[in-house]
Design an enzyme around this catalytic site. Structure first.
Site, PDB file in Angstrom:
ATOM      1  N   LYS A 171       0.843  -1.206   0.000  1.00  0.00           N
ATOM      2  CA  LYS A 171       0.000   0.000   0.000  1.00  0.00           C
ATOM      3  C   LYS A 171       0.879   1.256   0.000  1.00  0.00           C
ATOM      4  CE  LYS A 171      -3.958  -2.231   2.096  1.00  0.00           C
ATOM      5  NZ  LYS A 171      -3.322  -3.494   2.560  1.00  0.00           N
ATOM      6  N   ALA A 191       2.533   4.638  -0.320  1.00  0.00           N
ATOM      7  CA  ALA A 191       1.824   5.919  -0.118  1.00  0.00           C
ATOM      8  C   ALA A 191       2.814   7.042   0.127  1.00  0.00           C
ATOM      9  CB  ALA A 191       0.854   5.794   1.057  1.00  0.00           C
ATOM     10  N   ALA A 220     -13.168 -13.725   6.747  1.00  0.00           N
ATOM     11  CA  ALA A 220     -12.945 -13.217   8.111  1.00  0.00           C
ATOM     12  C   ALA A 220     -13.547 -11.830   8.342  1.00  0.00           C
ATOM     13  CB  ALA A 220     -11.448 -13.190   8.404  1.00  0.00           C
TER      14      ALA A 220
HETATM   15  O1  3DU Z   1      -9.201 -10.356   6.145  1.00  0.00           O
HETATM   16  P1  3DU Z   1      -8.290 -11.378   5.506  1.00  0.00           P
HETATM   17  O2  3DU Z   1      -7.510 -12.195   6.494  1.00  0.00           O
HETATM   18  O3  3DU Z   1      -9.005 -12.213   4.485  1.00  0.00           O
HETATM   19  O4  3DU Z   1      -7.141 -10.585   4.712  1.00  0.00           O
HETATM   20  C1  3DU Z   1      -7.396  -9.565   3.808  1.00  0.00           C
HETATM   21  C2  3DU Z   1      -6.102  -9.085   3.199  1.00  0.00           C
HETATM   22  O5  3DU Z   1      -6.357  -8.014   2.313  1.00  0.00           O
HETATM   23  C3  3DU Z   1      -5.080  -8.580   4.195  1.00  0.00           C
HETATM   24  O6  3DU Z   1      -3.792  -8.864   3.656  1.00  0.00           O
HETATM   25  C4  3DU Z   1      -5.299  -7.088   4.219  1.00  0.00           C
HETATM   26  O7  3DU Z   1      -4.142  -6.386   4.564  1.00  0.00           O
HETATM   27  C5  3DU Z   1      -5.684  -6.829   2.774  1.00  0.00           C
HETATM   28  N1  3DU Z   1      -6.561  -5.690   2.554  1.00  0.00           N
HETATM   29  C6  3DU Z   1      -7.758  -5.570   3.173  1.00  0.00           C
HETATM   30  O8  3DU Z   1      -8.146  -6.443   3.961  1.00  0.00           O
HETATM   31  C7  3DU Z   1      -8.568  -4.468   2.898  1.00  0.00           C
HETATM   32  C8  3DU Z   1      -8.191  -3.538   2.009  1.00  0.00           C
HETATM   33  O9  3DU Z   1      -8.988  -2.542   1.721  1.00  0.00           O
HETATM   34  C9  3DU Z   1      -6.984  -3.694   1.373  1.00  0.00           C
HETATM   35  C10 3DU Z   1      -6.198  -4.791   1.663  1.00  0.00           C
END
Ligand code: 3DU
Length: 211
Positions: free
Chosen positions: A60, A62, A172
């Site tokens: 990300k 920035a 999640a």
């Molecule tokens: O919630 P999860 O464990 O399925 O992971 C989501 C991934 O996507 C995680 O690496 C997070 O940093 C990334 N992410 C978001 O969750 C939301 C965003 O807007 C951008 C990236």
């Protein structure tokens, strides 16, 4: 095509390789970012690249244009195929990342709207829509948009047309693969796969939503 992208946010090299070995046959790409790279070092990218899947660098990014370019150059030298940059920094910073990605034969995705509740405090609504429009003008390959808000994905799709949408928030964070899969180009799934009792089975189940 809706790809399945594993967000591999485990903290060690050993866990990363183990989960990748179990899930790779059901994946289209792997996304890693600060949790794994700070835990295992940037060389983990080269090791994961051996699974033959494209690797997305979720840093990300920035910063100012020059720093963005320096970061992006490291990322592509390390073996990544794509980089994720923030969009709120503006078109010069985004263009710098896009150009560095394309110079390296890679892709650049711009975060338009994030998936967590706090995202609604500053960078949703009109601002997210402006970022999506800017991403198109800057020749980015696509945007990141929230699987937790299918209505917003639909709105952002109107703005970006055929550019790609990669969408985190499935599992999640409460987003549904079934509800979002046909609107996007990539489902990003992390904990619901790598924390599952049987990651291979979880990856297989999510892969059924690929189309
Ligand atoms: O919630 P999860 O464990 O399925 O992971 C989501 C991934 O996507 C995680 O690496 C997070 O940093 C990334 N992410 C978001 O969750 C939301 C965003 O807007 C951008 C990236």
């Amino acid at each position: 095509m809706t790809d399945l992208i594993l967000a591999l946010d485990v903290l060690t090299r050993e866990e990363a390789i183990e989960i990748a070995e179990k899930t790779a046959p059901c994946l289209d790409s792997i996304k890693i970012g600060y949790p794994l790279v700070l835990g295992a070092g940037l060389s983990i990218a080269g090791e994961l690249a051996e699974f033959g899947l494209p690797l997305i660098a979720d840093f990300k990014v920035a910063d100012i244009p020059n720093t963005n370019r320096l970061i992006a150059e490291h990322v592509f030298e390390a073996g990544f195929s794509a980089i994720i940059t923030q969009g709120f920094t503006g078109s010069d910073s985004v263009t710098s990342c896009v150009e560095a990605a394309h110079d390296a034969g890679g892709e650049c995705y711009v975060v338009a709207e994030m998936s967590h509740p706090g995202a609604l405090e500053f960078l949703s609504g009109e601002n997210a829509e402006k970022i999506a429009g800017m991403a198109v003008k800057c020749n980015a390959d696509g945007i990141i948009a929230p699987a937790t808000r299918p209505d917003r994905v639909r709105k952002l799709r109107e703005i970006i047309g055929s550019k790609k949408i990669l969408s985190p928030g499935i599992g999640a964070q409460g987003g549904s693969a079934k509800d979002i899969a046909n609107m996007i180009d990539g489902m990003i799934v992390g904990r619901s796969i790598y924390q599952a009792e049987d990651p291979a089975k979880a990856a297989r189940e999510y892969s059924e939503f690929r189309r």
